[in-house]
Structures are given as C-alpha cells and as structure tokens.
Scaffold this motif. Structure first.
Motif, PDB file in Angstrom:
ATOM      1  N   ILE A  24       0.828  -1.200   0.000  1.00  0.00           N
ATOM      2  CA  ILE A  24       0.000   0.000   0.000  1.00  0.00           C
ATOM      3  C   ILE A  24       0.867   1.257   0.000  1.00  0.00           C
ATOM      4  O   ILE A  24       0.628   2.204  -0.759  1.00  0.00           O
ATOM      5  CB  ILE A  24      -0.947   0.010   1.220  1.00  0.00           C
ATOM      6  N   ALA A  25       1.908   1.278   0.853  1.00  0.00           N
ATOM      7  CA  ALA A  25       2.781   2.449   0.917  1.00  0.00           C
ATOM      8  C   ALA A  25       3.475   2.688  -0.423  1.00  0.00           C
ATOM      9  O   ALA A  25       3.559   3.827  -0.900  1.00  0.00           O
ATOM     10  CB  ALA A  25       3.806   2.277   2.033  1.00  0.00           C
ATOM     11  N   ALA A  26       3.974   1.607  -1.037  1.00  0.00           N
ATOM     12  CA  ALA A  26       4.621   1.738  -2.338  1.00  0.00           C
ATOM     13  C   ALA A  26       3.608   2.176  -3.391  1.00  0.00           C
ATOM     14  O   ALA A  26       3.915   2.967  -4.291  1.00  0.00           O
ATOM     15  CB  ALA A  26       5.271   0.418  -2.734  1.00  0.00           C
ATOM     16  N   GLY A  27       2.370   1.672  -3.276  1.00  0.00           N
ATOM     17  CA  GLY A  27       1.317   2.072  -4.208  1.00  0.00           C
ATOM     18  C   GLY A  27       0.978   3.550  -4.098  1.00  0.00           C
ATOM     19  O   GLY A  27       0.546   4.176  -5.080  1.00  0.00           O
ATOM     20  N   MET A  28       1.179   4.119  -2.915  1.00  0.00           N
ATOM     21  CA  MET A  28       0.963   5.554  -2.717  1.00  0.00           C
ATOM     22  C   MET A  28       2.167   6.374  -3.176  1.00  0.00           C
ATOM     23  O   MET A  28       2.143   7.600  -3.110  1.00  0.00           O
ATOM     24  CB  MET A  28       0.673   5.839  -1.239  1.00  0.00           C
ATOM     25  N   GLY A  29       3.229   5.677  -3.593  1.00  0.00           N
ATOM     26  CA  GLY A  29       4.395   6.369  -4.128  1.00  0.00           C
ATOM     27  C   GLY A  29       5.534   6.540  -3.160  1.00  0.00           C
ATOM     28  O   GLY A  29       6.528   7.204  -3.477  1.00  0.00           O
ATOM     29  N   ALA A  30       5.455   5.948  -1.952  1.00  0.00           N
ATOM     30  CA  ALA A  30       6.513   6.093  -0.959  1.00  0.00           C
ATOM     31  C   ALA A  30       7.741   5.266  -1.340  1.00  0.00           C
ATOM     32  O   ALA A  30       7.659   4.310  -2.121  1.00  0.00           O
ATOM     33  CB  ALA A  30       6.006   5.673   0.420  1.00  0.00           C
ATOM     34  N   ASP A  31       8.870   5.653  -0.783  1.00  0.00           N
ATOM     35  CA  ASP A  31      10.113   4.895  -0.904  1.00  0.00           C
ATOM     36  C   ASP A  31      10.140   3.921   0.268  1.00  0.00           C
ATOM     37  O   ASP A  31      10.334   4.314   1.412  1.00  0.00           O
ATOM     38  CB  ASP A  31      11.295   5.864  -0.843  1.00  0.00           C
ATOM     39  N   LEU A  37      15.497 -15.259   5.079  1.00  0.00           N
ATOM     40  CA  LEU A  37      16.004 -15.085   3.719  1.00  0.00           C
ATOM     41  C   LEU A  37      15.040 -15.638   2.667  1.00  0.00           C
ATOM     42  O   LEU A  37      14.854 -15.013   1.622  1.00  0.00           O
ATOM     43  CB  LEU A  37      17.389 -15.732   3.586  1.00  0.00           C
ATOM     44  N   PRO A  38      14.390 -16.802   2.908  1.00  0.00           N
ATOM     45  CA  PRO A  38      13.395 -17.254   1.929  1.00  0.00           C
ATOM     46  C   PRO A  38      12.267 -16.233   1.743  1.00  0.00           C
ATOM     47  O   PRO A  38      11.788 -16.038   0.620  1.00  0.00           O
ATOM     48  CB  PRO A  38      12.873 -18.559   2.541  1.00  0.00           C
ATOM     49  N   ARG A  39      11.842 -15.585   2.841  1.00  0.00           N
ATOM     50  CA  ARG A  39      10.785 -14.583   2.713  1.00  0.00           C
ATOM     51  C   ARG A  39      11.262 -13.372   1.915  1.00  0.00           C
ATOM     52  O   ARG A  39      10.534 -12.839   1.078  1.00  0.00           O
ATOM     53  CB  ARG A  39      10.316 -14.138   4.103  1.00  0.00           C
ATOM     54  N   LEU A  40      12.495 -12.943   2.162  1.00  0.00           N
ATOM     55  CA  LEU A  40      13.042 -11.801   1.412  1.00  0.00           C
ATOM     56  C   LEU A  40      13.158 -12.145  -0.068  1.00  0.00           C
ATOM     57  O   LEU A  40      12.867 -11.309  -0.933  1.00  0.00           O
ATOM     58  CB  LEU A  40      14.402 -11.401   1.987  1.00  0.00           C
ATOM     59  N   ARG A  41      13.578 -13.385  -0.369  1.00  0.00           N
ATOM     60  CA  ARG A  41      13.655 -13.813  -1.769  1.00  0.00           C
ATOM     61  C   ARG A  41      12.278 -13.807  -2.411  1.00  0.00           C
ATOM     62  O   ARG A  41      12.098 -13.382  -3.568  1.00  0.00           O
ATOM     63  CB  ARG A  41      14.287 -15.207  -1.873  1.00  0.00           C
ATOM     64  N   VAL A  82       8.331 -11.655  -6.180  1.00  0.00           N
ATOM     65  CA  VAL A  82       6.943 -11.286  -6.471  1.00  0.00           C
ATOM     66  C   VAL A  82       6.781  -9.796  -6.757  1.00  0.00           C
ATOM     67  O   VAL A  82       6.047  -9.401  -7.670  1.00  0.00           O
ATOM     68  CB  VAL A  82       6.022 -11.704  -5.297  1.00  0.00           C
ATOM     69  N   PHE A  83       7.488  -8.968  -5.993  1.00  0.00           N
ATOM     70  CA  PHE A  83       7.280  -7.530  -6.112  1.00  0.00           C
ATOM     71  C   PHE A  83       8.392  -6.805  -6.862  1.00  0.00           C
ATOM     72  O   PHE A  83       8.266  -5.610  -7.145  1.00  0.00           O
ATOM     73  CB  PHE A  83       7.110  -6.906  -4.713  1.00  0.00           C
ATOM     74  N   GLY A  84       9.473  -7.528  -7.182  1.00  0.00           N
ATOM     75  CA  GLY A  84      10.537  -6.924  -7.966  1.00  0.00           C
ATOM     76  C   GLY A  84      11.060  -5.651  -7.331  1.00  0.00           C
ATOM     77  O   GLY A  84      11.429  -5.618  -6.168  1.00  0.00           O
ATOM     78  N   GLY A  85      11.063  -4.561  -8.088  1.00  0.00           N
ATOM     79  CA  GLY A  85      11.588  -3.292  -7.596  1.00  0.00           C
ATOM     80  C   GLY A  85      10.540  -2.401  -6.959  1.00  0.00           C
ATOM     81  O   GLY A  85      10.784  -1.198  -6.767  1.00  0.00           O
ATOM     82  N   THR A  86       9.367  -2.964  -6.619  1.00  0.00           N
ATOM     83  CA  THR A  86       8.306  -2.151  -6.018  1.00  0.00           C
ATOM     84  C   THR A  86       8.768  -1.546  -4.701  1.00  0.00           C
ATOM     85  O   THR A  86       8.435  -0.412  -4.371  1.00  0.00           O
ATOM     86  CB  THR A  86       7.034  -2.989  -5.786  1.00  0.00           C
ATOM     87  N   PHE A  87       9.520  -2.335  -3.933  1.00  0.00           N
ATOM     88  CA  PHE A  87      10.128  -1.813  -2.709  1.00  0.00           C
ATOM     89  C   PHE A  87      11.439  -2.536  -2.440  1.00  0.00           C
ATOM     90  O   PHE A  87      11.722  -3.583  -3.021  1.00  0.00           O
ATOM     91  CB  PHE A  87       9.195  -1.912  -1.497  1.00  0.00           C
TER      92      PHE A  87
END
Length: 225
Positions: A41-48, A56-60, A65-70
């Motif tokens: 949601i924050a990234a969708g609003m344009g936040a950094d 580490l599996p969760r971070l991967r 899934v989200f690529g460079g979204t955040f």
C-alpha cells in the motif's frame, strides 16, 4: 499517511511526494502478511519503502513477487539504526504467534529520528514492538512522545468493520462448522491447526507462548483429547 500530515502532528510529508519533491521514506519491520500488505500500500501511494525481515526465503519471495516495487533488507539492530534517521514512517509488523512482541525501537533512539516522524505499531495487540507503544482507539488514535508521533490503534481493521468482519467470517467459517458438527474434541483431533488454536480448557492454559509470557503453567493440548 494521515498521521504524517502536519495538522495531526506529523512532519507534513505527502507519501508519494510531487515532481521535484521526494516521497516519504517508509521502513516496514516484518515481511509477513501484515508487513507485505503495508509495504504494497505504501509503495502504491508512491513512498520509498524498505521491508526488513530475518527470513532469507521470505526476502527472496518478496523480491521475486514484487521486484523493484520496494527494497528489502535483512533485519538487524545495526541496519535498523542506520535507517531510523532517514525514515518518515516506521511500521512495526512483527509477530511471534501467541507471544509478546519484541521491542525493536527504543525511546533513546528517538533523538536520531526526524521530528514528526511516525511510528505505526500493528503489533499493539501483542503488546507492541516499540518501547513507548500503548494501545489507542479509532476515536483517539495518535499521541506524541519526544517529538515522534505514535499510531497504535488496537484492532485497526475495525475502521472498516463490514469488510473486516466478512473477511474474518470467510476465513473462520470452516472451523466453526467443524466445531458445530463434530464437537470440539473430535474437531481438534481431526485438524492439527485447530488444535494449535486451543488456548484454554477447563481452567487449564494450553498455549505455551502465552504461558511463557505470563509466567503460567501450561498443559499439552493433545493430552486433553
């Protein structure tokens, strides 16, 4: 985002910024269900946005899934201390099921943060993951300590009660039907997930994490069925 507005005590920062003015910097601690949706949601609003997690599996997964979204980072006290001075908002989304949440941001660290920065404690129902967190309500949701705004509403989904109630009903209905049809003992015997949800029976505490947090003796729920 509402708490970041100047009239509400925040820094007066728009989440997505505008052309020529940078967006809010948002740190999400915890990359589980709550943290992932907060980041989305924050990234969708344009936040950094940066999401911190120790799996580490969760971070991967988040990267896949989200690529460079955040951005993502391995959660540590050192990295969090690096990021706190940059943050406009820190969202605490850490959950240890059934147990008290760990305190991840201390009051003595507020001095390194921007005045009017916001702490959002989604773990408040488990005691909160910031040292200065205390439960608030939708009627009086925010308070300030040492220049840092806190949003610590218990039961945040209650703000959209109809949607959240229908969603909760959809998720819990199969368990309720099993309990109604089979009785609690047989339903728990047939479903280990339902058995794991048993907290108390006949005055006995059956959830080990709660017992540890409260200093109380617990019994193995399997012994009751």
């Amino acid at each position: 985002a509402w708490t970041l507005q100047k009239a509400n005590g925040g820094r007066g920062v728009l989440m997505g910024g505008v052309p020529g003015v940078g967006p809010a910097r948002v740190i999400v601690i915890g990359g589980g269900v709550v943290g992932t949706h907060a980041a989305k949601i924050a990234a969708g609003m344009g936040a950094d946005v940066t999401v911190l997690d120790r799996s580490l599996p969760r971070l991967r997964y988040l990267d896949d899934v989200f690529g460079g979204t955040f951005n993502t980072g391995y959660s540590s006290a050192g990295l969090l201390e690096e990021l706190l001075p940059l943050a406009d908002m820190v969202i605490g989304a850490v959950l240890i099921p059934g147990a008290a949440a760990p305190k991840l941001v201390r009051r003595d660290q507020f001095g390194m943060m921007k005045p009017g920065a916001v702490l959002v404690d989604v773990a408040i129902d488990q005691g909160g993951c910031f040292e200065t967190s205390r439960a608030t309500t939708h009627q009086d949701p925010i308070y300030e300590i040492d220049g840092i705004m806190h949003y610590c509403v218990a039961n945040m989904p209650g703000a959209v009660a109809r949607t959240s109630t229908l969603a909760l009903g959809n998720a819990t209905m199969p368990f309720m039907l099993a309990l109604a049809k089979k009785g609690w003992k047989q339903a728990c015997a047939d479903d280990p997930h339902l058995l794991n949800g048993l907290n108390v029976h006949a005055g006995q505490l059956t959830y080990e994490a709660v017992g540890t947090a409260l200093g109380m003796k617990t019994v193995d729920p399997k012994s009751l069925i």
